[in-house]
Motif scaffolding. Sequence first.
Motif, PDB file in Angstrom:
ATOM      1  N   LEU A  45      67.752  58.842  59.843  1.00  0.00           N
ATOM      2  CA  LEU A  45      68.413  57.765  59.110  1.00  0.00           C
ATOM      3  C   LEU A  45      69.857  58.149  58.827  1.00  0.00           C
ATOM      4  N   PHE A  61      62.548  46.611  64.181  1.00  0.00           N
ATOM      5  CA  PHE A  61      63.556  47.432  64.831  1.00  0.00           C
ATOM      6  C   PHE A  61      64.237  46.706  65.974  1.00  0.00           C
ATOM      7  N   GLY A  62      65.507  47.019  66.165  1.00  0.00           N
ATOM      8  CA  GLY A  62      66.191  46.610  67.374  1.00  0.00           C
ATOM      9  C   GLY A  62      65.751  47.512  68.522  1.00  0.00           C
ATOM     10  N   LYS A 118      57.105  44.494  57.177  1.00  0.00           N
ATOM     11  CA  LYS A 118      58.424  44.154  56.654  1.00  0.00           C
ATOM     12  C   LYS A 118      59.570  44.691  57.489  1.00  0.00           C
ATOM     13  N   LEU A 119      59.355  45.762  58.206  1.00  0.00           N
ATOM     14  CA  LEU A 119      60.449  46.449  58.881  1.00  0.00           C
ATOM     15  C   LEU A 119      60.389  46.190  60.383  1.00  0.00           C
ATOM     16  N   ARG A 166      64.860  44.583  57.269  1.00  0.00           N
ATOM     17  CA  ARG A 166      63.717  44.358  56.387  1.00  0.00           C
ATOM     18  C   ARG A 166      63.565  42.866  56.093  1.00  0.00           C
ATOM     19  N   PHE A 215      68.871  49.132  58.275  1.00  0.00           N
ATOM     20  CA  PHE A 215      68.985  50.592  58.353  1.00  0.00           C
ATOM     21  C   PHE A 215      69.519  50.984  59.737  1.00  0.00           C
ATOM     22  N   HIS A 238      53.587  43.496  53.482  1.00  0.00           N
ATOM     23  CA  HIS A 238      54.260  44.794  53.354  1.00  0.00           C
ATOM     24  C   HIS A 238      54.395  45.570  54.645  1.00  0.00           C
ATOM     25  N   ASN A 239      53.306  45.758  55.331  1.00  0.00           N
ATOM     26  CA  ASN A 239      53.348  46.618  56.518  1.00  0.00           C
ATOM     27  C   ASN A 239      54.200  46.037  57.624  1.00  0.00           C
TER      28      ASN A 239
END
Lengths: 113, 118
Positions: free
Chosen positions: B46, B109-110, B106-107, B97, B34, B103-104
């Motif tokens: 986003l 960030f750069g 999974k994401l 992802r 994303f 689940h928590n």
Amino acid sequence: DQQVKQNSPSLSVQEGRISILNCDYTNSMFDYFLWYKKYPAEGPTFLISISSIKDKNEDGRFTVFLNKSAKHLSLHIVPSQPGDSAVYFCAASTSINDYKLSFGAGTTVTVRA
Amino acid sequence: GAVVSQHPSWVICKSGTSVKIECRSLDFQATTMFWYRQFPKQSLMLMATSNEGSKATYEQGVEKDKFLINHASLTLSTLTVTSAHPEDSSFYICSARDLNRAHNEKLFFGSGTQLSVL
């Protein structure tokens, strides 16, 4: 159109005291809420989350409260520690499996020794 | 935790030039990434969802011809700001992802890219 709002851009708290961060949302379709923590020069990292079927979720010193009727959630950090000084982002999605998140603008927390 | 590397961390360019930002998942494969943009004192917004091997999905109001996204491999997505103008100056950040995580988690960030267009 910001659907997630963090109206306090900054918060200063003394070490050992409670930090309370607030977040409001407008989209009634939001079903899952997350808090992320961000240190300078680093990306946000996941902190804690809550599903709309709950009104409270606790993980160690961090507790998130959800008031669906008020479309409001809060993050409590107790006791606050110097290492908690960071920017905290509130985020929301329409389901637990939806990774398209809507973010607030963030609250900068400074914990004073 | 998993690592997402984003480069460059900051860039200054002249108006009219193009700027490429890279987002790499270093220790996992990311079929979905994303891209977000954040203006000062505003939320992370986003911009688009980058899907490996297919076209990106852009959010309403984001010009796909201006913000070119390429996700040619499972570990790399690029965002190219074409013919940049001063109003494109912003903080751009990616996330990836990891389907193999709980689940928590999974994401990831750069660290973001601060773009300044003169």
